[in-house]
Design a protein around this motif. Structure first.
Motif, PDB file in Angstrom:
ATOM      1  N   TYR A   1       0.921  -1.264   0.268  1.00 63.15           N
ATOM      2  CA  TYR A   1      -0.115  -0.359  -0.196  1.00 63.15           C
ATOM      3  C   TYR A   1       0.861   1.362   0.060  1.00 63.15           C
ATOM      4  CZ  TYR A   1       1.066   0.317   5.082  1.00 63.15           C
ATOM      5  OH  TYR A   1       1.495   0.202   6.534  1.00 63.15           O
ATOM      6  N   PRO A   2      -0.202   2.455   0.015  1.00 65.92           N
ATOM      7  CA  PRO A   2       0.800   3.110  -0.555  1.00 65.92           C
ATOM      8  C   PRO A   2       1.089   4.373   1.146  1.00 65.92           C
ATOM      9  CG  PRO A   2      -0.847   3.905  -1.351  1.00 65.92           C
ATOM     10  CD  PRO A   2      -0.699   2.575  -1.253  1.00 65.92           C
ATOM     11  N   ILE A   3       1.927   4.889   1.606  1.00 67.17           N
ATOM     12  CA  ILE A   3       1.982   5.489   2.526  1.00 67.17           C
ATOM     13  C   ILE A   3       1.255   7.394   2.215  1.00 67.17           C
ATOM     14  CG2 ILE A   3       2.913   6.840   4.494  1.00 67.17           C
ATOM     15  CD1 ILE A   3       3.152   3.799   4.794  1.00 67.17           C
ATOM     16  N   TRP A   4      -0.153   7.295   3.684  1.00 68.84           N
ATOM     17  CA  TRP A   4      -1.190   9.007   2.670  1.00 68.84           C
ATOM     18  C   TRP A   4      -1.244   9.103   3.780  1.00 68.84           C
ATOM     19  CZ3 TRP A   4      -5.591   5.884  -0.313  1.00 68.84           C
ATOM     20  CH2 TRP A   4      -5.529   6.225  -1.551  1.00 68.84           C
ATOM     21  N   TRP A   5      -0.839  10.741   4.326  1.00 71.34           N
ATOM     22  CA  TRP A   5      -0.430  11.189   5.444  1.00 71.34           C
ATOM     23  C   TRP A   5      -0.097  10.467   6.731  1.00 71.34           C
ATOM     24  CZ3 TRP A   5      -1.849  16.428   5.894  1.00 71.34           C
ATOM     25  CH2 TRP A   5      -2.452  16.504   4.247  1.00 71.34           C
ATOM     26  N   THR A   6       0.940  10.305   6.690  1.00 77.52           N
ATOM     27  CA  THR A   6       1.760   9.136   6.956  1.00 77.52           C
ATOM     28  C   THR A   6       1.285   7.719   8.242  1.00 77.52           C
ATOM     29  OG1 THR A   6       0.951  10.321   9.184  1.00 77.52           O
ATOM     30  CG2 THR A   6       3.542  10.876   7.696  1.00 77.52           C
ATOM     31  N   GLY A   7       0.136   7.680   6.934  1.00 77.96           N
ATOM     32  CA  GLY A   7      -0.398   6.139   7.418  1.00 77.96           C
ATOM     33  C   GLY A   7      -1.111   5.275   5.937  1.00 77.96           C
ATOM     34  N   LEU A   8      -1.996   4.109   6.480  1.00 75.49           N
ATOM     35  CA  LEU A   8      -2.683   3.234   6.320  1.00 75.49           C
ATOM     36  C   LEU A   8      -3.483   3.618   5.039  1.00 75.49           C
ATOM     37  CD1 LEU A   8      -1.357   1.899   8.536  1.00 75.49           C
ATOM     38  CD2 LEU A   8      -2.986  -0.208   7.503  1.00 75.49           C
ATOM     39  N   PRO A   9      -3.833   4.042   4.290  1.00 76.92           N
ATOM     40  CA  PRO A   9      -5.403   3.806   3.638  1.00 76.92           C
ATOM     41  C   PRO A   9      -6.424   3.758   4.337  1.00 76.92           C
ATOM     42  CG  PRO A   9      -3.878   3.399   1.557  1.00 76.92           C
ATOM     43  CD  PRO A   9      -2.772   2.830   2.862  1.00 76.92           C
ATOM     44  N   ALA A  10      -7.417   4.505   4.019  1.00 73.53           N
ATOM     45  CA  ALA A  10      -8.620   4.420   4.788  1.00 73.53           C
ATOM     46  C   ALA A  10      -9.131   2.481   4.727  1.00 73.53           C
ATOM     47  CB  ALA A  10     -10.058   5.084   4.907  1.00 73.53           C
ATOM     48  N   ILE A  11      -9.284   2.585   3.373  1.00 73.48           N
ATOM     49  CA  ILE A  11      -9.408   1.304   2.680  1.00 73.48           C
ATOM     50  C   ILE A  11      -8.912   0.082   4.090  1.00 73.48           C
ATOM     51  CG2 ILE A  11      -8.807   0.168   1.350  1.00 73.48           C
ATOM     52  CD1 ILE A  11     -10.952  -0.860  -0.621  1.00 73.48           C
ATOM     53  N   LEU A  12      -8.181   0.199   4.300  1.00 78.15           N
ATOM     54  CA  LEU A  12      -6.675  -0.528   4.799  1.00 78.15           C
ATOM     55  C   LEU A  12      -6.825  -0.957   6.253  1.00 78.15           C
ATOM     56  CD1 LEU A  12      -4.899  -3.039   4.970  1.00 78.15           C
ATOM     57  CD2 LEU A  12      -2.747  -1.641   3.940  1.00 78.15           C
ATOM     58  N   LYS A  13      -6.693   0.405   6.057  1.00 79.06           N
ATOM     59  CA  LYS A  13      -6.970   0.084   7.821  1.00 79.06           C
ATOM     60  C   LYS A  13      -7.792   0.110   8.373  1.00 79.06           C
ATOM     61  CE  LYS A  13      -6.165   2.608  12.409  1.00 79.06           C
ATOM     62  NZ  LYS A  13      -7.382   2.126  12.740  1.00 79.06           N
ATOM     63  N   GLY A  14      -9.460   0.153   7.800  1.00 77.57           N
ATOM     64  CA  GLY A  14     -10.296  -0.480   7.905  1.00 77.57           C
ATOM     65  C   GLY A  14     -10.724  -1.818   7.450  1.00 77.57           C
ATOM     66  N   TYR A  15     -10.111  -2.386   6.837  1.00 79.01           N
ATOM     67  CA  TYR A  15      -9.762  -3.845   6.975  1.00 79.01           C
ATOM     68  C   TYR A  15      -9.114  -4.136   8.028  1.00 79.01           C
ATOM     69  CZ  TYR A  15      -6.927  -8.008   5.166  1.00 79.01           C
ATOM     70  OH  TYR A  15      -7.287  -9.600   5.062  1.00 79.01           O
ATOM     71  N   VAL A  16      -8.672  -3.660   8.886  1.00 79.70           N
ATOM     72  CA  VAL A  16      -7.458  -4.137   9.797  1.00 79.70           C
ATOM     73  C   VAL A  16      -8.257  -4.110  11.039  1.00 79.70           C
ATOM     74  CG1 VAL A  16      -5.729  -3.351  11.693  1.00 79.70           C
ATOM     75  CG2 VAL A  16      -4.875  -3.259   9.593  1.00 79.70           C
ATOM     76  N   ASP A  17      -9.190  -3.086  10.971  1.00 84.07           N
ATOM     77  CA  ASP A  17     -10.108  -2.886  12.288  1.00 84.07           C
ATOM     78  C   ASP A  17     -11.632  -3.954  11.757  1.00 84.07           C
ATOM     79  OD1 ASP A  17      -9.215  -0.584  13.026  1.00 84.07           O
ATOM     80  OD2 ASP A  17     -10.079   0.721  11.809  1.00 84.07           O
ATOM     81  N   ARG A  18     -11.649  -4.236  11.097  1.00 81.08           N
ATOM     82  CA  ARG A  18     -12.606  -5.113  11.018  1.00 81.08           C
ATOM     83  C   ARG A  18     -12.385  -6.301  11.758  1.00 81.08           C
ATOM     84  NH1 ARG A  18     -16.468  -4.755   6.585  1.00 81.08           N
ATOM     85  NH2 ARG A  18     -17.994  -5.786   7.850  1.00 81.08           N
ATOM     86  N   VAL A  19     -11.269  -6.775  10.393  1.00 79.18           N
ATOM     87  CA  VAL A  19     -10.431  -8.243  10.279  1.00 79.18           C
ATOM     88  C   VAL A  19     -10.046  -8.406  11.715  1.00 79.18           C
ATOM     89  CG1 VAL A  19      -9.698  -9.839   8.509  1.00 79.18           C
ATOM     90  CG2 VAL A  19     -11.190  -8.203   7.545  1.00 79.18           C
TER      91      VAL A  19
END
Length: 194
Positions: A82-100
């Protein structure tokens, strides 16, 4: 080995797509089984809803979360690209981690602390960002990204981080530098998974 690649970039002509393709090719050439979960292509719903947590507390995992957890269960190695956006994970991947990577699935806790439920798996992360790598290194961002992802996601759940590649100045490099990035990805795959 079974490899799961979780991929998060919206543009099929991106360097991330080329990294994904090179990673898949290198793994398959080494005899590994590879599954790619392209979160944008899947239209993965990244927002952890109240209904999700309520269902999980009842032991009723929402279907889309359960599907992704089954892919993780089958994997020996999990790679995030994934690309670093705003020094972190893209929202879709952050949400994947949150949910999965949910409590009770990826980790739990008791009076002794955190219980890592994904032990026995290995993890690799490959990132791109527009800022020059030297700037990220100097300000401590490179080290911070490794801590929050390698330790905060992978190690926290028991996944052993084997490497984390970060490529900077994306969008500002000469063509030969992009080829060198792809070669570095391939060499890393061969080094860890030959």
């Amino acid at each position: 080995m079974n490899h799961l690649i979780v991929y998060a970039h919206p543009h099929p002509e991106s360097l991330n797509q080329a990294i994904l393709e090179r990673t898949v090719s290198a793994l398959k050439n080494n005899g590994h089984k590879v599954t790619v979960r392209d979160l944008y292509e899947l239209h993965f719903q990244p927002v952890l809803q109240r209904e999700d947590t309520a269902a999980m507390k009842r032991g009723q995992i929402p279907e889309d979360i359960l599907t992704e957890q089954e892919f993780i269960n089958e994997a020996d190695v999990i790679t995030f690209i994934y690309p670093i956006w705003w020094t972190g994970l893209p929202a879709i991947l952050k949400g994947y981690v949150d949910r999965v990577f949910a409590y009770g699935y990826a980790y739990a806790s008791n009076e002794d602390g955190i219980i890592k439920l994904l032990r026995g798996k290995k993890g690799l992360i490959i990132n791109t960002h527009g800022t020059p790598k030297e700037e990220y290194d100097e300000m401590g961002m490179t080290a911070g990204l490794k801590i929050t992802s390698d330790m905060g996601i992978f190690d926290f759940t028991g996944i052993q981080p084997v490497d984390h590649l970060l490529f900077g100045s994306i969008g500002y490099l000469h063509k030969d530098k992009y080829n060198a990035i792809l070669q570095k990805v391939e060499k890393t795959i061969h080094y860890h998974f030959s």
